[in-house]
Design a protein around this motif. Sequence first.
Motif, PDB file in Angstrom:
ATOM      1  N   TYR A  44      10.016   7.886   7.038  1.00 12.38           N
ATOM      2  CA  TYR A  44       8.927   6.618   6.838  1.00 12.38           C
ATOM      3  C   TYR A  44       9.974   5.189   7.052  1.00 12.38           C
ATOM      4  O   TYR A  44       9.838   4.616   7.587  1.00 12.38           O
ATOM      5  CB  TYR A  44       8.891   6.459   5.442  1.00 12.38           C
ATOM      6  CG  TYR A  44       8.647   5.335   4.708  1.00 12.38           C
ATOM      7  CD1 TYR A  44       6.910   5.050   4.768  1.00 12.38           C
ATOM      8  CD2 TYR A  44       8.835   4.329   4.061  1.00 12.38           C
ATOM      9  CE1 TYR A  44       6.418   4.266   4.491  1.00 12.38           C
ATOM     10  CE2 TYR A  44       8.502   2.755   3.845  1.00 12.38           C
ATOM     11  CZ  TYR A  44       7.196   3.048   4.458  1.00 12.38           C
ATOM     12  OH  TYR A  44       6.400   2.061   3.749  1.00 12.38           O
ATOM     13  N   GLU A 104      10.780  13.146   4.865  1.00 14.39           N
ATOM     14  CA  GLU A 104       9.853  13.027   4.394  1.00 14.39           C
ATOM     15  C   GLU A 104      10.361  10.658   4.222  1.00 14.39           C
ATOM     16  O   GLU A 104       9.603   9.673   5.172  1.00 14.39           O
ATOM     17  CB  GLU A 104       8.534  12.201   3.378  1.00 14.39           C
ATOM     18  CG  GLU A 104       7.837  10.930   3.812  1.00 14.39           C
ATOM     19  CD  GLU A 104       6.043  11.705   2.380  1.00 14.39           C
ATOM     20  OE1 GLU A 104       5.694  11.418   1.954  1.00 14.39           O
ATOM     21  OE2 GLU A 104       6.225  13.239   2.093  1.00 14.39           O
ATOM     22  N   GLU A 133       0.371  -1.453   0.108  1.00 15.04           N
ATOM     23  CA  GLU A 133      -0.138  -0.062  -0.068  1.00 15.04           C
ATOM     24  C   GLU A 133       1.334   1.359   0.026  1.00 15.04           C
ATOM     25  O   GLU A 133       0.390   2.171  -0.273  1.00 15.04           O
ATOM     26  CB  GLU A 133      -0.837   0.612   0.985  1.00 15.04           C
ATOM     27  CG  GLU A 133      -0.070   0.129   2.530  1.00 15.04           C
ATOM     28  CD  GLU A 133       0.083  -1.089   2.741  1.00 15.04           C
ATOM     29  OE1 GLU A 133      -0.103  -1.854   4.519  1.00 15.04           O
ATOM     30  OE2 GLU A 133      -0.455  -2.151   2.506  1.00 15.04           O
ATOM     31  N   ASP A 134       2.502   0.509   0.446  1.00 11.73           N
ATOM     32  CA  ASP A 134       2.752   2.479   0.390  1.00 11.73           C
ATOM     33  C   ASP A 134       3.683   2.557  -0.564  1.00 11.73           C
ATOM     34  O   ASP A 134       4.932   3.853  -0.941  1.00 11.73           O
ATOM     35  CB  ASP A 134       4.051   2.445   1.371  1.00 11.73           C
ATOM     36  CG  ASP A 134       2.875   2.297   2.547  1.00 11.73           C
ATOM     37  OD1 ASP A 134       1.989   2.868   3.210  1.00 11.73           O
ATOM     38  OD2 ASP A 134       3.840   1.150   4.162  1.00 11.73           O
ATOM     39  N   ARG A 135       3.955   1.733  -1.277  1.00 10.91           N
ATOM     40  CA  ARG A 135       5.076   1.823  -3.033  1.00 10.91           C
ATOM     41  C   ARG A 135       4.589   3.030  -3.965  1.00 10.91           C
ATOM     42  O   ARG A 135       5.340   3.012  -4.833  1.00 10.91           O
ATOM     43  CB  ARG A 135       4.910   0.450  -3.749  1.00 10.91           C
ATOM     44  CG  ARG A 135       5.244  -0.488  -2.821  1.00 10.91           C
ATOM     45  CD  ARG A 135       5.569  -2.008  -3.021  1.00 10.91           C
ATOM     46  NE  ARG A 135       5.744  -3.347  -2.641  1.00 10.91           N
ATOM     47  CZ  ARG A 135       6.005  -4.548  -2.942  1.00 10.91           C
ATOM     48  NH1 ARG A 135       5.359  -4.586  -4.439  1.00 10.91           N
ATOM     49  NH2 ARG A 135       5.999  -5.519  -1.568  1.00 10.91           N
ATOM     50  N   TYR A 136       3.086   3.540  -4.539  1.00  9.22           N
ATOM     51  CA  TYR A 136       3.340   4.250  -5.643  1.00  9.22           C
ATOM     52  C   TYR A 136       2.898   5.437  -4.674  1.00  9.22           C
ATOM     53  O   TYR A 136       3.064   6.571  -5.656  1.00  9.22           O
ATOM     54  CB  TYR A 136       1.689   4.218  -5.806  1.00  9.22           C
ATOM     55  CG  TYR A 136       1.927   2.860  -6.788  1.00  9.22           C
ATOM     56  CD1 TYR A 136       2.796   2.315  -7.661  1.00  9.22           C
ATOM     57  CD2 TYR A 136       0.843   1.519  -6.448  1.00  9.22           C
ATOM     58  CE1 TYR A 136       3.857   1.200  -8.174  1.00  9.22           C
ATOM     59  CE2 TYR A 136       1.532   0.556  -6.590  1.00  9.22           C
ATOM     60  CZ  TYR A 136       2.316  -0.440  -7.715  1.00  9.22           C
ATOM     61  OH  TYR A 136       2.474  -1.249  -8.056  1.00  9.22           O
ATOM     62  N   ARG A 137       3.987   6.175  -3.664  1.00  8.98           N
ATOM     63  CA  ARG A 137       3.914   7.762  -3.313  1.00  8.98           C
ATOM     64  C   ARG A 137       5.244   7.374  -3.327  1.00  8.98           C
ATOM     65  O   ARG A 137       5.808   8.792  -3.347  1.00  8.98           O
ATOM     66  CB  ARG A 137       3.407   7.260  -1.540  1.00  8.98           C
ATOM     67  CG  ARG A 137       4.677   6.368  -0.771  1.00  8.98           C
ATOM     68  CD  ARG A 137       4.248   6.334   0.882  1.00  8.98           C
ATOM     69  NE  ARG A 137       3.999   7.592   1.556  1.00  8.98           N
ATOM     70  CZ  ARG A 137       4.310   7.850   2.582  1.00  8.98           C
ATOM     71  NH1 ARG A 137       4.257   6.390   3.196  1.00  8.98           N
ATOM     72  NH2 ARG A 137       4.528   8.450   3.305  1.00  8.98           N
ATOM     73  N   PHE A 138       6.346   7.163  -3.778  1.00 11.25           N
ATOM     74  CA  PHE A 138       7.539   7.442  -3.780  1.00 11.25           C
ATOM     75  C   PHE A 138       7.501   7.909  -4.937  1.00 11.25           C
ATOM     76  O   PHE A 138       9.229   8.338  -5.183  1.00 11.25           O
ATOM     77  CB  PHE A 138       8.792   6.049  -4.306  1.00 11.25           C
ATOM     78  CG  PHE A 138       8.316   5.278  -2.525  1.00 11.25           C
ATOM     79  CD1 PHE A 138       8.667   6.240  -1.162  1.00 11.25           C
ATOM     80  CD2 PHE A 138       8.356   3.349  -2.019  1.00 11.25           C
ATOM     81  CE1 PHE A 138       8.057   5.537  -0.438  1.00 11.25           C
ATOM     82  CE2 PHE A 138       7.785   3.135  -0.587  1.00 11.25           C
ATOM     83  CZ  PHE A 138       7.891   4.257   0.351  1.00 11.25           C
ATOM     84  N   ARG A 139       6.975   8.626  -6.324  1.00  9.80           N
ATOM     85  CA  ARG A 139       7.592   8.401  -7.563  1.00  9.80           C
ATOM     86  C   ARG A 139       8.619   9.779  -7.594  1.00  9.80           C
ATOM     87  O   ARG A 139       8.806  10.437  -8.328  1.00  9.80           O
ATOM     88  CB  ARG A 139       6.676   8.136  -8.099  1.00  9.80           C
ATOM     89  CG  ARG A 139       7.406   8.882  -9.954  1.00  9.80           C
ATOM     90  CD  ARG A 139       6.502   7.970 -11.097  1.00  9.80           C
ATOM     91  NE  ARG A 139       6.932   9.064 -12.338  1.00  9.80           N
ATOM     92  CZ  ARG A 139       6.241   8.835 -13.142  1.00  9.80           C
ATOM     93  NH1 ARG A 139       5.298   8.399 -13.526  1.00  9.80           N
ATOM     94  NH2 ARG A 139       7.745   9.423 -14.507  1.00  9.80           N
TER      95      ARG A 139
END
Length: 406
Positions: free
Chosen positions: A199, A195, A161-167
Amino acid sequence: MDGAAIIEQLMGKEGTADPYPLYARARALGPVAPAGPGMFLVSGYAAVNRVLRTPAFGVATADMMSGLDAAYGSHSSLTLLGRSILQRNAPDQPRVRSLIASVFTARRVAALRPAVEAAVDRLLDGMAEQGADGSAVDFMDALAFRLPVGVICELLGVPDEDRYRFRGLASDLTVALEFIQDPDELTAGDKAADELSHYFTELAAERLARPQDDLVSDLARIAADADDERISAEELLANLVLLLVAGFETTTNLLGNGLALLFRHPEAAAALRSGAVTPAGFTDEVLRFDSPVQLTGRVALAEGLAVEDLPVPLGHGLTLLIGAANHDPARYERPELFDPTRTDSQPLSFGGGTHFCLGSQLARLEAEVAMPALLDRFPRLAPGGVPTRRDRLVLRGFDTLPVTVR
């Protein structure tokens, strides 16, 4: 045009859009040339390769940069990356690198092939669904970003659920790697660094309490061991962020640059589809022809150094034009020709020596799986609009690359 003028123009919008004419001018000055006070420009393949593999030419560390710019330490983006192996020299760099390499092994990467193939299939399903009505699909978002971020996050142990916030965070943070940073962009980079630091601090603590089979668990355990002084808590944090960002940023650009080249060279796409060109050969030529990493820097850490018989005094810097070296006619026959059938290609895109990219095998694996599968799945794959390139030089790639799939 002298070396200093070439560097200045490379940093401008025209240079970042198409640096290759300036690279040719740099090579015309010779494989290495002065580029202003205390600086040299290195553009020849043999010269760049030699500098990368000579430990006495090290990277500019945080301590060095702080001495040159008092404001350096006030930017968390700069200081975070400055604690990573990317910007450390011996003895710290090999100490931490060897530790990471002990858990980020070739066997662990090779074992990911089935997972990479499954991920590619899922993402291609998504592209097919998104473009079923003939509308354009942004390849950069739909596959070029999602595949490598998913793979590196799987290795690290980042929850789905966290992966696509990183781009966006990675894009903001990596401005700190550019040779010239816009103050406004660096402010965004600092926020991204804060951030990401928060994390991974929390994730490392969670994995220390409840270990899993992932890199964060392995490295957090070593850092917490009072008898093991191979990595500090600050080094752990910085290198976890580096593994995340480097784990997908360059691969995203490799995939995007590769597809753009296939559109420009349909004969190469046909050869890749038919098997006349191997996935490994295609990947090597993309890396050579339009490298995701275009340049890097080194500093002379000792007296008596020289490059191609040109003395480089202690403390002087070198700008290594990887993109120029990969197009050096002294190394490659007809270097301006995109030719994935080359059999002698050894691009410098992943660096060399002690700073050779730890994730090179993983990047190659992902490209070698994804690009043939993309072409097989979509025989009518075509450009779907005007692509937009990122206004960056060190990390060269696309923001958007619209395609149609039917």
